[in-house]
Design a protein around this motif. Structure first.
Motif, mmCIF file in Angstrom:
data_model
loop_
_atom_site.group_PDB
_atom_site.id
_atom_site.type_symbol
_atom_site.label_atom_id
_atom_site.label_comp_id
_atom_site.label_asym_id
_atom_site.label_seq_id
_atom_site.Cartn_x
_atom_site.Cartn_y
_atom_site.Cartn_z
ATOM 1 N N ARG A 268 12.644 -84.650 42.213
ATOM 2 C CA ARG A 268 11.669 -85.442 42.276
ATOM 3 C C ARG A 268 11.332 -83.921 43.932
ATOM 4 O O ARG A 268 12.317 -84.234 44.627
ATOM 5 C CB ARG A 268 11.870 -87.044 43.172
ATOM 6 N N ILE B 248 7.475 -85.471 40.309
ATOM 7 C CA ILE B 248 8.334 -85.252 39.724
ATOM 8 C C ILE B 248 8.037 -84.128 38.870
ATOM 9 O O ILE B 248 7.858 -83.473 38.937
ATOM 10 C CB ILE B 248 7.924 -86.233 38.173
ATOM 11 N N GLU C 180 15.875 -85.962 40.234
ATOM 12 C CA GLU C 180 15.491 -87.641 40.470
ATOM 13 C C GLU C 180 16.046 -88.585 39.775
ATOM 14 O O GLU C 180 16.625 -87.688 37.936
ATOM 15 C CB GLU C 180 14.043 -86.985 39.097
ATOM 16 N N HIS C 181 16.540 -89.536 39.382
ATOM 17 C CA HIS C 181 17.730 -90.131 38.660
ATOM 18 C C HIS C 181 17.115 -91.070 37.014
ATOM 19 O O HIS C 181 17.963 -92.141 37.046
ATOM 20 C CB HIS C 181 18.675 -91.126 39.805
ATOM 21 N N ALA C 182 16.186 -91.052 37.235
ATOM 22 C CA ALA C 182 14.848 -91.853 36.359
ATOM 23 C C ALA C 182 15.721 -91.410 34.937
ATOM 24 O O ALA C 182 15.526 -90.028 34.600
ATOM 25 C CB ALA C 182 13.689 -91.636 35.829
ATOM 26 N N VAL C 183 15.700 -92.325 33.900
ATOM 27 C CA VAL C 183 16.047 -91.955 32.529
ATOM 28 C C VAL C 183 15.381 -91.151 31.781
ATOM 29 O O VAL C 183 14.060 -90.769 32.218
ATOM 30 C CB VAL C 183 16.014 -93.171 31.602
ATOM 31 N N ASN C 184 15.475 -89.973 30.873
ATOM 32 C CA ASN C 184 14.921 -89.399 30.634
ATOM 33 C C ASN C 184 13.773 -89.387 29.504
ATOM 34 O O ASN C 184 14.980 -89.715 28.600
ATOM 35 C CB ASN C 184 15.531 -87.504 30.328
ATOM 36 N N ASP C 185 13.306 -89.561 29.350
ATOM 37 C CA ASP C 185 12.702 -90.740 28.741
ATOM 38 C C ASP C 185 11.185 -89.828 27.808
ATOM 39 O O ASP C 185 10.534 -90.310 27.283
ATOM 40 C CB ASP C 185 11.212 -91.611 29.525
ATOM 41 N N ASP D 231 4.082 -88.698 38.125
ATOM 42 C CA ASP D 231 5.457 -89.801 38.301
ATOM 43 C C ASP D 231 5.933 -89.500 36.786
ATOM 44 O O ASP D 231 5.181 -88.744 36.019
ATOM 45 C CB ASP D 231 4.439 -90.998 38.478
ATOM 46 N N MET D 232 7.102 -90.956 36.366
ATOM 47 C CA MET D 232 7.204 -90.436 35.043
ATOM 48 C C MET D 232 6.424 -90.476 33.712
ATOM 49 O O MET D 232 6.971 -90.396 32.738
ATOM 50 C CB MET D 232 8.985 -91.556 34.717
ATOM 51 N N GLU E 112 22.545 -83.799 33.483
ATOM 52 C CA GLU E 112 22.703 -85.667 33.801
ATOM 53 C C GLU E 112 23.566 -85.256 34.601
ATOM 54 O O GLU E 112 24.862 -84.393 34.841
ATOM 55 C CB GLU E 112 22.274 -86.559 32.404
#
Length: 182
Positions: free
Chosen positions: A100, A6, A142-147, A62-63, A155
């Motif tokens: 990514r 990431i 990287e389309h994961a939610v920004n945690d 990783d996230m 976005e």
């Protein structure tokens, strides 16, 4: 670096004349401070076309590691001690792409980064096969939610980013960054 990290591509807009102040603070305090929190700090650059822009990359396995490392750094003593000085140099620190890819460490004094918005993956793959070689270090959104919402990321975009590719820009909306390594 690993083939699937990431990566954050961070572009900061700074107050006029503040770039060297931030770079000095960043190099003195924030590189080792982030590394101690498990963050791999990659290329750090002056934008050759904008004297008030600082561009840099950092990477995480990783996230989940990203969230833990950001919590550790931004909740830790290094950031607490120096955040006011750093924030005083910045107009905007929210121009961040969450990607990514394999990461990137600058080895050349000058680097070209291309941020491209292809219409779809197949079109980009065809372009890349014709124009990009194995040394172009391609990253994808990287389309994961920004945690870690305390640090916003851009976005709703699907980009490809690569370094030191061909001189000509791809046929889609693109941005070329001409960068000098710090």
């Amino acid at each position: 670096m690993s083939a699937s990290l990431i990566v954050e591509l961070r572009q900061y807009t700074l107050h006029p004349g503040a770039r060297d102040t931030l770079i000095e603070l960043f190099e003195r305090e924030f590189v080792t401070g982030q590394e101690a929190a498990g963050i791999a700090v990659g290329g750090r650059f002056r934008d050759l076309d904008d004297p008030d822009r600082f561009v840099w990359l950092r990477a995480f396995p990783d996230m989940a590691s990203r969230r833990r490392s950001l919590e550790a750094f931004y909740g830790g003593p290094v950031w607490r001690e120096h955040r006011e000085a750093a924030n005083a140099t910045m107009v905007d620190s929210d121009n961040v792409l969450l990607l990514r890819g394999p990461g990137f460490v600058a080895v050349d004094a000058e680097v070209r980064a291309t941020v491209c918005h292809p219409p779809d993956a197949a079109a980009f793959d065809a372009y890349a096969a014709r124009h990009l070689g194995p040394s172009q270090v391609v990253h994808r959104t990287e389309h994961a939610v920004n945690d870690f919402p305390a640090l916003p990321v851009r976005e709703g975009e699907d980009v490809r980013v690569w370094f030191n590719g061909p001189e000509e820009l791809p046929p889609w909306r693109s941005q070329r960054l001409r960068l000098a390594r710090v």
